[in-house]
Write a protein that holds these residues in place. Structure first.
Motif, short mmCIF file in Angstrom:
data_model
loop_
_atom_site.label_atom_id
_atom_site.label_comp_id
_atom_site.label_asym_id
_atom_site.label_seq_id
_atom_site.Cartn_x
_atom_site.Cartn_y
_atom_site.Cartn_z
N HIS A 65 -8.28 -5.85 9.91
CA HIS A 65 -8.57 -6.55 8.70
C HIS A 65 -8.37 -8.05 9.83
O HIS A 65 -7.19 -8.56 9.94
CB HIS A 65 -7.25 -6.56 7.96
CG HIS A 65 -7.56 -4.92 7.40
ND1 HIS A 65 -8.90 -5.19 6.67
CD2 HIS A 65 -6.27 -5.03 6.91
CE1 HIS A 65 -8.88 -3.80 5.95
NE2 HIS A 65 -7.42 -3.11 6.25
N GLU A 81 1.04 -1.28 -0.30
CA GLU A 81 0.24 -0.31 0.39
C GLU A 81 0.95 1.04 -0.33
O GLU A 81 1.63 1.18 0.52
CB GLU A 81 -0.57 0.15 1.13
CG GLU A 81 -2.06 1.05 1.58
CD GLU A 81 -2.74 0.82 2.60
OE1 GLU A 81 -3.96 0.40 2.77
OE2 GLU A 81 -2.19 0.13 3.89
N HIS A 99 -8.76 -1.78 1.85
CA HIS A 99 -8.35 -0.41 0.70
C HIS A 99 -7.73 0.33 0.00
O HIS A 99 -6.99 1.20 -0.62
CB HIS A 99 -7.71 0.00 1.59
CG HIS A 99 -8.08 -0.10 3.82
ND1 HIS A 99 -7.53 -0.69 4.58
CD2 HIS A 99 -8.67 0.33 3.78
CE1 HIS A 99 -8.21 -0.73 5.55
NE2 HIS A 99 -8.91 0.67 4.85
N HIS A 156 -2.58 -6.49 -2.99
CA HIS A 156 -3.51 -5.46 -1.88
C HIS A 156 -4.49 -4.94 -2.54
O HIS A 156 -5.55 -4.00 -2.38
CB HIS A 156 -2.67 -4.39 -0.96
CG HIS A 156 -3.04 -3.58 -0.04
ND1 HIS A 156 -3.81 -2.57 -0.63
CD2 HIS A 156 -2.97 -3.72 1.50
CE1 HIS A 156 -3.87 -2.02 0.65
NE2 HIS A 156 -3.48 -2.42 1.07
N ASP A 212 -7.61 -6.40 -0.65
CA ASP A 212 -7.61 -5.47 1.07
C ASP A 212 -8.84 -4.84 0.32
O ASP A 212 -9.31 -3.64 -0.34
CB ASP A 212 -5.90 -4.86 1.08
CG ASP A 212 -6.00 -4.00 2.59
OD1 ASP A 212 -5.76 -4.38 3.07
OD2 ASP A 212 -6.62 -3.24 2.81
ZN LIG Z 1 -6.64 -2.16 4.26
#
Ligand SMILES: [Zn+2]
Length: 504
Positions: free
Chosen positions: A173, A33, A151, A115, A149
């Motif tokens: 998470h 991320e 996000h 992700h 993810d």
């Molecule tokens: Zn996350």
């Protein structure tokens, strides 16, 4: 699982099925991320790369052994969130991944563990680039699934390249394995039933930091709570809702609703409903715990009779993309003359090394902070006593605990979170004995949340500053709430290019 009982209404059949035991599935991926507000770069040494047999035997992926077909490993590259990935590092990882994938051809299925908020220097939509490159290798007949993810930020290219996907449904998470299992159940189901599913995406022009969209609190709690029931309906293989990643200067950075299944009309209705509900709730997203400046939070913590007050230094949270090298909290605690506080931790290799050279019991002058990203990040000059040095042969794993006036500070050679109690106890620290525990985190993971009495969130400077409305303007973000407070919008859906029901 609903996935395994879904009917196959209207689905088109793929090519003639070979014998079940001949199914060939590969897996791998890349997970990072990246804040585009960060000045540091993720390089090869920042990634943990698990390959081949090592990946097959990774305890997380033991869930893949329950399927009737072997999942063949390629490579998985993971890193602590941070700044953009150095281009050369990305190219090298991608090249090796594709080589390993090619060696496994022909493939019936591919599972990508992603992700979704990767940013690579000079590239937009790096996750989409990785996924599209994999598609080029495996060919058009291979079914591709992916896990993301919560996000992650999706793109048209990702939706047009994958056949199905699933995203985490909890923040913090706690459903990583369930999500991987949903993504893979769906893949195996579709291979067994010879289904090519329809995927319907509704991008939602809302961006919130994770700290204002935790599924522990409203409105996220009720928005995500409806996904299991939606997923259980016949014809729905997966229902996902993603917050997206706010600290990214990319057009794809938005929230998303994504439905996968075999009943296009139902998928469209569900996607539109989720998107509309998310949009309608946009002004409700708030921090789940009290917030303030560092000064406010420290003053409030000192006035409380309870302990430990866990104070989140949220702008420098390395698990969201913060650098983790800021010493603002240390400076502020010293200014307030706080006694009995611990800070875990500050990434500062030179200070850590100086402590190892000095040894336990030594007192030395130290300059702490600002070693990774010095921009607007002043260090603190202190006299420190070394009280603990972690025994390790690995230089990046070194951690030193120093005492500065009444404050214990953990200095680490590399960027790392303190998310578990044992992260403290392995350094001889018992967090519950402190009045104030400062962690570089946003919302707390359950283990630390359990001891917080209470948790206060300091809205601090850093690469993941939570005061998003005042972030410096960027170039590529599409109009989104709250950056455009009076934005007008109606939900729309995009049908994935590989879906049999393009006219849905
Ligand atoms: Zn996350």
């Amino acid at each position: 699982m609903a996935v395994l009982t879904s009917r196959v209404d209207g689905a088109r059949f793929l090519r003639a099925s070979p014998a079940a035991q001949a199914r060939r599935i590969a897996f791998g991926g890349i997970q990072i991320e990246c804040s585009t507000y960060s000045h540091i770069r993720a390089r090869m040494e920042d990634f943990t790369v698990t390959r081949g047999h090592g990946l097959a035997e990774d305890p997380f992926f033991s869930l893949l052994k329950a399927y009737p077909y072997p999942f063949q490993p390629t490579l998985l590259a993971t890193a602590v969130p941070g700044g953009p990935v150095e281009r050369q590092t990305y190219d090298q990882l991608k090249t090796e991944f594709l080589q390993r994938l090619k060696a496994l051809l022909p493939l019936d299925g591919l599972y990508l563990a992603m992700h979704g908020a990767m940013y690579v220097e000079g590239m937009q939509d790096a996750d989409g680039d990785w996924i599209a490159a994999a598609r080029q290798v495996v060919g058009k007949d291979c079914l591709m699934t992916a896990s993301f993810d919560l996000h992650g930020s999706l793109s048209r290219r990702t939706i047009d390249t994958l056949d199905m996907l699933s995203a985490f449904r909890t923040a913090p998470h706690i459903d990583r394995e369930e999500t991987a299992k949903r993504a893979c159940d769906m893949l195996v189901h579709c291979l067994d039933q010879q289904i090519r599913p329809t995927m319907i995406w509704s991008p939602i022009p809302v961006l919130m930091p994770g700290e204002r969209s935790s599924t522990l609190y409203e409105p996220a709690k009720r928005l995500w709570a409806q996904l299991p029931a939606m997923n259980a309906a016949p014809g729905v293989l997966d229902a996902s809702l993603l917050v997206g990643y706010v600290w990214a200067d990319e057009p794809r950075a938005t929230a998303s609703a994504v439905l996968t299944g075999t009943k296009p009309d139902l998928l469209r209705t569900d996607a539109l409903s989720l998107a509309q509900q998310y949009w309608d709730a946009r002004k409700e997203f708030k921090f789940g715990v009290p917030t303030g400046t560092l000064d406010d939070c420290i003053t409030r913590a000192q006035a409380l009779q309870t302990k430990p007050v866990v104070l989140s230094d949220s702008g420098d949270n390395p698990t969201a993309g913060g650098t983790g090298d800021r010493a603002d909290a240390l400076a502020t605690l010293l200014r307030h003359r706080v006694q009995n506080a611990v800070i875990a931790g500050i990434a500062d290799r030179p200070a850590t090394e100086a402590c190892y050279r000095a040894g336990v019991g030594a007192t030395l002058p130290l300059t702490v902070g600002g070693t990774l990203d010095p921009v607007g990040n002043p260090p603190v000059h202190v006299t420190a006593k070394v009280i603990f040095l972690l025994k390790t042969d690995q230089l990046p794993e070194r951690q030193a605990v120093v005492q500065v006036d009444g404050i214990s500070a953990v200095l680490t050679a590399r960027r790392r979170p303190f998310h578990e109690i044992r992260d403290f106890t392995s350094l001889g620290l018992e967090p519950t004995t402190f009045k104030i525990v400062v962690v570089k985190a946003g919302y707390l993971v359950p283990e630390i949340a359990q001891i917080a009495n209470p948790n206060l969130m300091a809205l601090t400077d850093g690469a993941v500053n939570q005061d998003i409305e005042h972030l410096p303007p960027n170039r590529y973000r599409v109009p989104t709430y709250p950056f455009v407070p009076d934005l007008q919008w109606k939900p729309l859906v995009v049908v994935g290019a590989r879906s049999p029901h393009r006219d849905a």
